[in-house]
Every structure is written in structure tokens, then in C-alpha cells.
Enzyme design. Structure first.
Site, PDB file in Angstrom:
ATOM      1  N   GLY A  67      62.259  20.940  17.551  1.00 18.11           N
ATOM      2  CA  GLY A  67      62.693  22.281  17.158  1.00 18.11           C
ATOM      3  C   GLY A  67      64.106  22.288  16.606  1.00 18.11           C
ATOM      4  N   CYS A  68      64.972  21.491  17.202  1.00 18.89           N
ATOM      5  CA  CYS A  68      66.373  21.449  16.751  1.00 18.89           C
ATOM      6  C   CYS A  68      66.472  20.798  15.373  1.00 18.89           C
ATOM      7  CB  CYS A  68      67.223  20.708  17.775  1.00 18.89           C
ATOM      8  SG  CYS A  68      67.142  21.506  19.402  1.00 18.89           S
ATOM      9  N   THR A  69      65.645  19.790  15.139  1.00 22.70           N
ATOM     10  CA  THR A  69      65.599  19.142  13.831  1.00 22.70           C
ATOM     11  C   THR A  69      65.122  20.131  12.775  1.00 22.70           C
ATOM     12  OG1 THR A  69      65.245  16.967  14.823  1.00 22.70           O
ATOM     13  CG2 THR A  69      64.583  17.232  12.509  1.00 22.70           C
ATOM     14  N   CYS A  72      67.932  22.760  12.065  1.00 24.89           N
ATOM     15  CA  CYS A  72      69.039  22.209  11.267  1.00 24.89           C
ATOM     16  C   CYS A  72      68.611  21.965   9.821  1.00 24.89           C
ATOM     17  CB  CYS A  72      69.555  20.918  11.897  1.00 24.89           C
ATOM     18  SG  CYS A  72      70.457  21.188  13.450  1.00 24.89           S
TER      19      CYS A  72
END
Length: 176
Positions: A67-69, A72
């Protein structure tokens, strides 16, 4: 003995309470000032932007996760739209500076990821969870340092566009 146990219990409760995050910030609150290292090696302070530009901080739980990838990458994808506004924008996590530097490099990001390894800033924003990571929350801070909007329902793969749309809705001035 009974008074000793009461004292120990009272101290333990106070210590436990001190480790909890503050209440999450809400619209109208003054954003806490911070000084955090970015993945680009620079140190960023909220006070540096006061009176000059809005600030967006998109907190995420952990570098190098799905999710963070996606979040970003979406912000990089929509960088042109985001740079259209008089706003500084960052992602941030409680990961250390070296981890976030490697994460930013792996995605060739064109904006800095802020690192809060002490967790003090995440705690001050009220988003430090019981796993010791930041919750996925985006704060929109106006140029006076007040919280203008809070997004607790981040759609990671669309977040860059959503931030640009929110900056427009908040009537953040455009760069010329």
C-alpha cells in the site's frame, strides 16, 4: 503494603497513558511544528513554510510494503499536478532515514519522504498506532499552520490525484 501497591499501580497507569498518542488532529487545530529528515538528506521544519505555502503530509505505516509503495508511486505520477499548487508535499513514516532514503530511491521519487524514527511527530499528530507505526492519514496544513483537512480514507493507488483535487477544493493558490 497496600499504599505501596497503589503507588506502583498509579505510576504504571501514568506511564502507559504517556505512551499513547494524543487525540488525532482535526480541522482547525494548529499543526505541531516538526523537524524531520527527508529522504533527500535535507531537514524539513513545518515552521519554514509558515506564511509561505500550504503543506501536505501523507503518513504511511511502513516503507517497502504494498500500500505504501502504491501511494508513493501515485504521488510521483501526479507530481506535475501537485507542483501546480503553492504547497510542499511529503510522505512520512516512522521508519529511519536510511530506510526511507532507500525506499525513495527504489521508486525514483521526485519528492522527499520524511522520517520520524523517534515517533514523536506521529504521536503529536495523534496517529501513532499500537504497533508503533503511523496510521495512513493525510494532513493538509494551511500556510498559517492550521489543519485545513484530514483524510483518513486514503485510496493508495489514487492518492496523488486525490491530493491535487483536495488542494484545488481548499483553494490553495497556484504557482505562476
Amino acid at each position: 503494603m497496600r499504599n505501596f501497591l497503589r503507588t506502583v499501580l498509579a505510576v504504571a497507569l501514568c506511564m502507559a497513558a504517556a505512551n499513547l498518542s494524543a487525540e488525532p488532529l482535526k480541522v482547525g487545530d494548529t499543526a505541531p511544528d516538526f523537524s524531520l529528515q527527508g529522504s533527500d538528506g535535507k531537514t524539513y521544519k513545518l515552521s519554514d513554510f509558515k506564511g509561505k505555502a500550504a503543506v501536505v503530509i501523507a503518513w504511511f505505516p511502513k516503507a517497502f510494503t504494498g500500500g505504501c509503495t502504491a501511494e508513493c508511486k501515485s504521488m510521483k505520477e501526479h507530481g506535475k499536478a501537485l507542483r501546480h499548487y503553492k504547497a510542499a508535499y511529503f510522505t512520512a513514516s516512522t521508519d529511519d532515514a536510511e530506510t526511507n532514503r532507500k525506499f525513495a530511491e527504489s521508486l525514483a521519487l521526485d519528492y522527499p519522504i520524511l522520517s520520524d524514527p523517534t515517533k514523536e511527530t506521529a504521536k503529536a499528530f495523534g496517529i501513532l498506532n499500537d504497533k508503533g507505526m503511523a496510521d495512513r492519514v493525510t494532513f493538509y496544513i494551511d500556510k498559517q499552520g492550521k489543519i485545513a483537512a484530514v483524510d483518513t480514507s486514503v485510496k493508495t493507488s489514487e492518492h496523488g490525484k486525490d491530493i491535487a483535487d483536495k488542494l484545488d477544493a481548499l483553494k490553495v493558490p497556484h504557482n505562476h
